[in-house]
Write a protein that holds these residues in place. Structure first.
Motif, PDB file in Angstrom:
ATOM      1  N   ASP A 223      -8.779 -13.821  55.758  1.00 41.05           N
ATOM      2  CA  ASP A 223      -7.802 -13.844  56.849  1.00 41.05           C
ATOM      3  C   ASP A 223      -8.038 -12.693  57.818  1.00 41.05           C
ATOM      4  OD1 ASP A 223      -6.508 -16.131  56.254  1.00 41.05           O
ATOM      5  OD2 ASP A 223      -4.867 -15.187  55.130  1.00 41.05           O
ATOM      6  N   MET A 227     -12.252 -15.364  58.764  1.00 38.82           N
ATOM      7  CA  MET A 227     -13.122 -16.327  58.095  1.00 38.82           C
ATOM      8  C   MET A 227     -12.283 -17.309  57.276  1.00 38.82           C
ATOM      9  SD  MET A 227     -16.057 -13.716  56.724  1.00 38.82           S
ATOM     10  CE  MET A 227     -16.858 -12.541  57.853  1.00 38.82           C
ATOM     11  N   THR A 229     -11.487 -19.593  54.052  1.00 45.32           N
ATOM     12  CA  THR A 229     -11.803 -19.447  52.640  1.00 45.32           C
ATOM     13  C   THR A 229     -11.782 -20.811  51.948  1.00 45.32           C
ATOM     14  OG1 THR A 229      -9.476 -18.867  52.320  1.00 45.32           O
ATOM     15  CG2 THR A 229     -11.047 -17.061  52.316  1.00 45.32           C
ATOM     16  N   GLY A 247      -2.573 -19.328  50.208  1.00 41.85           N
ATOM     17  CA  GLY A 247      -3.043 -19.500  51.588  1.00 41.85           C
ATOM     18  C   GLY A 247      -4.525 -19.771  51.717  1.00 41.85           C
ATOM     19  N   ASP A 249      -7.722 -21.897  52.467  1.00 43.73           N
ATOM     20  CA  ASP A 249      -7.839 -22.932  53.505  1.00 43.73           C
ATOM     21  C   ASP A 249      -8.366 -24.260  52.980  1.00 43.73           C
ATOM     22  OD1 ASP A 249      -7.095 -21.254  55.774  1.00 43.73           O
ATOM     23  OD2 ASP A 249      -8.966 -20.188  55.344  1.00 43.73           O
TER      24      ASP A 249
HETATM   25 CA    CA Z   1      -7.361 -18.272  55.868  1.00 48.11          CA
END
Ligand code: CA
Ligand code: C2E
Ligand code: CA
Ligand code: CA
Length: 275
Positions: A223, A227, A229, A247, A249
């Motif tokens: 974050d 970038m 993840t 969180g 991605d």
């Molecule tokens: Ca993220």
């Protein structure tokens, strides 16, 4: 004592011979397989947690030898690297993956693994450009996955190559993050688009003395560096729930699908994204 030692040496000799012999045969079979195009690619979906949809597939090399059966890439890729076969083999993978992905819906990307040896070879950027042109796949739909060993081996060349790839619109992911030698400062100084959290960290999520804090840290790192993840090796609903809560991605793993032959890709997309 001397004759004993000699005896011992003679005792091991045939075994050594057999091992060298087996290795030569494997090398020979690999070279022949490349000429005969005996390889194929399987594809594993990558699932985007924000949209709850499949956003791409990772291409995974498969070799089915008539006598050996299925040989794992973990076994034959290192050999291909050692004998210099990885560059032509890797270029075949790039061409094939781009050609196959060019027939998928526009929102679906393809991720291709690139060996450290191939990444810093003189021909990589040309090979990527040719694979895109030959297939008509837009650069934005191609991702390359490289491991930390690239950074350690040749940081200077890596930066230049990463920038050339960006010029083609191609994204680059740091694969198996956390298992190699690179430090956090390395990650900051290279323009990666994505960090792939190694499956060894995902496996131990929620376990006593588990890896939750590592996974949380890597997601936070992603974050703050801008970038994406992606967590690999997601096999259970519990792991998925934790990754979602933290969180992360994107996720990938047997929970969604094993790697499948290319003809099954449309069915996998339909299953998760609807018609
Ligand atoms: Ca993220
Ligand atoms: P990788 O890039 O980390 O690929 C992920 C591996 O994890 C794949 O193994 C995949 O089948 C497996 N996997 C996926 N989901 C799960 C899961 O939920 N649980 C478990 N236990 N495993 C899962 P695979 O296909 O055997 O590939 C092994 C490695 O071989 C790859 O690791 C990559 O380093 C290398 N490799 C595969 N294809 C290529 C290629 O085309 N080029 C290069 N240079 N390397 C490749
Ligand atoms: Ca990979
Ligand atoms: Ca990986």
């Amino acid at each position: 004592a001397k004759s004993e030692a000699r005896g011992a040496f003679r005792f091991f000799e045939p075994e050594m011979d057999a091992r060298i012999q087996a290795r030569r045969l494997l090398e020979q079979d690999l070279r022949e397989a490349l000429v005969a195009e005996a390889f194929e690619l399987n594809y594993q979906p990558i699932y985007d947690l924000a949209s709850d949809r499949i956003c791409g597939f990772e291409a995974l090399l498969r070799w089915n030898h008539p006598a050996r059966g299925r040989v794992s890439p973990a076994e034959f890729i290192p050999v291909a690297e050692e004998i210099g076969l990885i560059v032509p083999l890797g270029e075949w993978v790039l061409r094939r993956a781009c050609a196959e992905a060019s027939r998928w819906p526009d929102g679906i990307k393809v991720a291709v693994n690139v060996s450290a040896v191939q990444f810093t070879s003189a021909s990589l950027v040309t090979a990527v450009r040719d694979a895109l042109r030959g297939s008509g796949l837009p650069g934005r739909r191609l991702e390359l996955e490289i491991t930390e060993s690239v950074l350690v081996a040749n940081p200077g060349a890596t930066t230049a190559i990463l920038h050339s790839l960006k010029g083609l619109g191609v994204r680059v992911s740091m694969d198996d993050f956390g298992t190699g030698y690179s430090s956090l400062s390395y990650l900051r100084s290279f323009p990666f688009d994505k960090i792939k959290i190694d499956q060894s960290f995902v496996r131990d999520l929620g376990a006593p003395n588990g890896t939750d804090f590592i996974v949380r840290a890597v997601i936070g790192l992603g974050d703050s560096l801008g970038m994406t993840t992606t967590a690999e090796g997601v096999e259970t609903e519990e792991q998925l729930a934790t990754l979602r809560a933290e969180g992360c991605d994107e996720v990938q793993g047997y929970l969604f699908s094993r790697p499948v032959p290319v003809e099954d890709v449309p069915a996998v997309i339909r299953r998760w994204n609807g018609a």
